[in-house]
Structures are given as C-alpha cells and as structure tokens.
Scaffold this motif. Structure first.
Motif, short mmCIF file in Angstrom:
data_model
loop_
_atom_site.label_atom_id
_atom_site.label_comp_id
_atom_site.label_asym_id
_atom_site.label_seq_id
_atom_site.Cartn_x
_atom_site.Cartn_y
_atom_site.Cartn_z
N ASP A 183 32.50 38.94 46.01
CA ASP A 183 33.10 37.66 45.64
C ASP A 183 32.05 36.56 45.59
O ASP A 183 31.56 36.10 46.62
CB ASP A 183 34.19 37.31 46.66
CG ASP A 183 34.94 36.04 46.29
OD1 ASP A 183 34.86 35.64 45.11
OD2 ASP A 183 35.59 35.45 47.18
N PRO A 201 36.23 35.98 38.73
CA PRO A 201 37.61 36.26 39.14
C PRO A 201 37.64 37.23 40.32
O PRO A 201 36.75 38.06 40.48
CB PRO A 201 38.23 36.91 37.89
CG PRO A 201 37.33 36.51 36.76
CD PRO A 201 35.96 36.40 37.35
N GLU A 202 38.66 37.13 41.14
CA GLU A 202 38.81 38.04 42.26
C GLU A 202 39.39 39.38 41.83
O GLU A 202 39.25 40.38 42.53
CB GLU A 202 39.70 37.41 43.34
CG GLU A 202 39.09 36.17 43.98
CD GLU A 202 39.97 35.59 45.06
OE1 GLU A 202 41.09 36.13 45.25
OE2 GLU A 202 39.57 34.62 45.70
N LYS A 203 40.06 39.39 40.69
CA LYS A 203 40.65 40.63 40.19
C LYS A 203 40.66 40.58 38.67
O LYS A 203 40.34 39.56 38.05
CB LYS A 203 42.07 40.81 40.72
CG LYS A 203 43.05 39.76 40.21
CD LYS A 203 44.47 40.08 40.65
CE LYS A 203 45.47 39.09 40.02
NZ LYS A 203 46.87 39.45 40.34
N GLY A 204 41.04 41.69 38.06
CA GLY A 204 41.06 41.78 36.61
C GLY A 204 39.95 42.69 36.11
O GLY A 204 39.04 43.06 36.86
N GLU A 260 43.91 40.67 32.96
CA GLU A 260 44.09 40.04 34.28
C GLU A 260 44.87 40.94 35.22
O GLU A 260 44.62 40.97 36.43
CB GLU A 260 44.78 38.69 34.14
CG GLU A 260 44.83 37.91 35.44
CD GLU A 260 45.09 36.43 35.24
OE1 GLU A 260 45.01 35.68 36.23
OE2 GLU A 260 45.38 36.02 34.10
N LYS A 299 39.00 31.73 33.50
CA LYS A 299 39.22 33.07 32.95
C LYS A 299 39.38 33.03 31.42
O LYS A 299 40.16 33.77 30.84
CB LYS A 299 40.43 33.74 33.59
CG LYS A 299 40.32 33.84 35.10
CD LYS A 299 41.60 34.39 35.72
CE LYS A 299 41.55 34.32 37.23
NZ LYS A 299 42.81 34.75 37.86
#
Length: 253
Positions: free
Chosen positions: A67, A72-75, A98, A241
C-alpha cells in the motif's frame, strides 16, 4: 558522494519492486506478465486500431501490491499492446476492473477460454508477479534531476568522477539510474525522459510511474535493443481511479 548524502536522501520516495517468476496454472485474476487475462463475460476483448485483439503484457491485482499512495487498495489493472506491433506507442490500452470476481473457474463472470487470446510473436509462458516495497532517490535520467541539484555545481562533478572510477567504459552500469520492473518511484531511461523533451507538448502532469517494465530476456521481454517501457499517469487521476489519460513510452540504445 558522501558529502551529498542529505541532498540525495531528500529525494527518496517509496516504490513497489516487481519480480517475475515463470509459473503455470495462474488464475485469471492473478498478477502476471503475459498469459490469459481476466475478462468478465460482459467485457469486450480490447482491440487495436487494426481491429485485432490486443496483447496483454501485464496485469496487476492491487490486492497483492504493498500500500503506497495513491495506488488503489484493490482492483485489477491491465496493460494491452498492439498485437501486430507491440512497440506502437499510439496503440495501447489500460483497463481497470474495480471489482474482481474470484469464484471458481466455472464462474459465469470469469472468462478463461484461451481461444479468445490473440495470436502474437511472444512466448506463451506466463509469469507470476510478486511485489515488495522499497525506497529510492531520483534517477539521473528523470527530467527533474538536473533541476534538483542545480544549486550544488560540485554535485555533478563528484557524481561523474565517481561514476568513471567505478566503470571502465562510460555507459556501462547506471549511476543513480536503476533499471528494473517497478511501480511508483522514479523512472529510468536509456535515452531521455519523454515527458519534458517537447516543450510544446510537455506531459509533466504525468508524475506517477504506473508501471516500468525493463528488458527481461529470461522472461521473453525485449524493448527494441535492450530498452525499457513506461506507463505514466497523473497522481491526481490515479487517486480518482481514472485511467483514461496514460502516457506509454519506451526507448532503447
């Protein structure tokens, strides 16, 4: 160079080191170089200007990535090149999912049919990507490098004196210009930084290195004559994003 330590350390920022390892049986949503891409059933396969299905060079699942801001933290982020001419910097795509479906391979939402892959002149071996966080100073080929140290004229004299002492032939090795696969940090160029070379079309807003892919013969990646490829984005758009405005470049010796 020891007397310049504080100046250099002032430029240090975090980055994500990327390593590629040959692997079989990768899942569609895994982070990878090459291989079968993740595509939802209702997603059209990306195509180039010639209508051909594009070539997936890289896929990053941010759930695997350390991180660091503003990633982004996810996707899942995908990098596509022209299947006929992967070095065409005007014909590429970057797509972002996403939400990623990670159910069994029989899931209706995941495409695993290899017949949807384009035909291209690249190895069909896929490479699993692993990530670790590091820190690095500004590279000597970043367009901001000279501006950073212009108030200390002896910096450049000391830098190149040490560089020549450590290298029998000027040009072998890279002083403050680390070449490797990475996300974030500073880019490294064989020739010059394209973001500021043309004053009339400067793209200095592209301040974040979204992905650097180095020449990697063991993994079948070659940019011209042992070059390096880059994808840049503005930090502001990355934080939102928004992957609609990307700069793709590569250079070689």
């Amino acid at each position: 160079m020891e007397k310049h330590r504080r100046l250099v350390e002032a430029t240090v920022i975090p980055y994500v080191k990327v390593e590629a390892i040959a692997a079989d049986n990768l899942k569609p949503w895994d982070s990878k170089f090459q291989g079968v891409p993740y595509l939802s059933k209702d997603t059209a396969y990306p195509r180039g200007r010639d209508g051909r299905k594009m070539y997936l060079i890289a896929q990053i699942n941010f759930a695997d990535v350390p991180d660091i801001e503003p990633l982004p933290e996810k996707g899942l982020l995908q990098f596509w090149l022209n299947a006929g001419d992967p070095l065409d910097t005007d014909d590429f795509k970057v797509t972002f999912h996403e939400e990623v479906e990670t159910a069994e391979l029989s899931s209706e939402k995941v495409t695993t049919d290899g017949s949807r892959l384009p035909v291209f002149e690249f190895p069909d071996q896929a490479y699993r990507l692993t990530f670790s966080q590091g820190r690095m100073p500004i590279t000597s080929s970043d367009y901001r490098f000279e501006e950073q140290y212009k108030g200390t004229p002896d910096f450049f004299e000391d830098l190149y004196e040490e560089y020549l002492d450590r290298n029998d032939n000027f040009g072998n090795g890279a002083s403050l210009n680390e070449f490797a696969h990475r996300i974030g940090g500073y880019p490294s160029f064989v020739q010059f930084d394209p973001r500021a070379i043309d004053a009339a079309d400067a793209q200095t807003d592209k301040d974040f290195l979204l992905l650097q892919i180095d020449t990697d013969p063991d993994n079948g990646i070659m940019w011209g004559d042992t070059g390096v490829g880059h994808f840049f984005i503005s930090s502001e758009k990355l934080g939102k994003k928004d992957f609609s405005d990307i700069l793709f470049s590569w250079d070689a010796s």
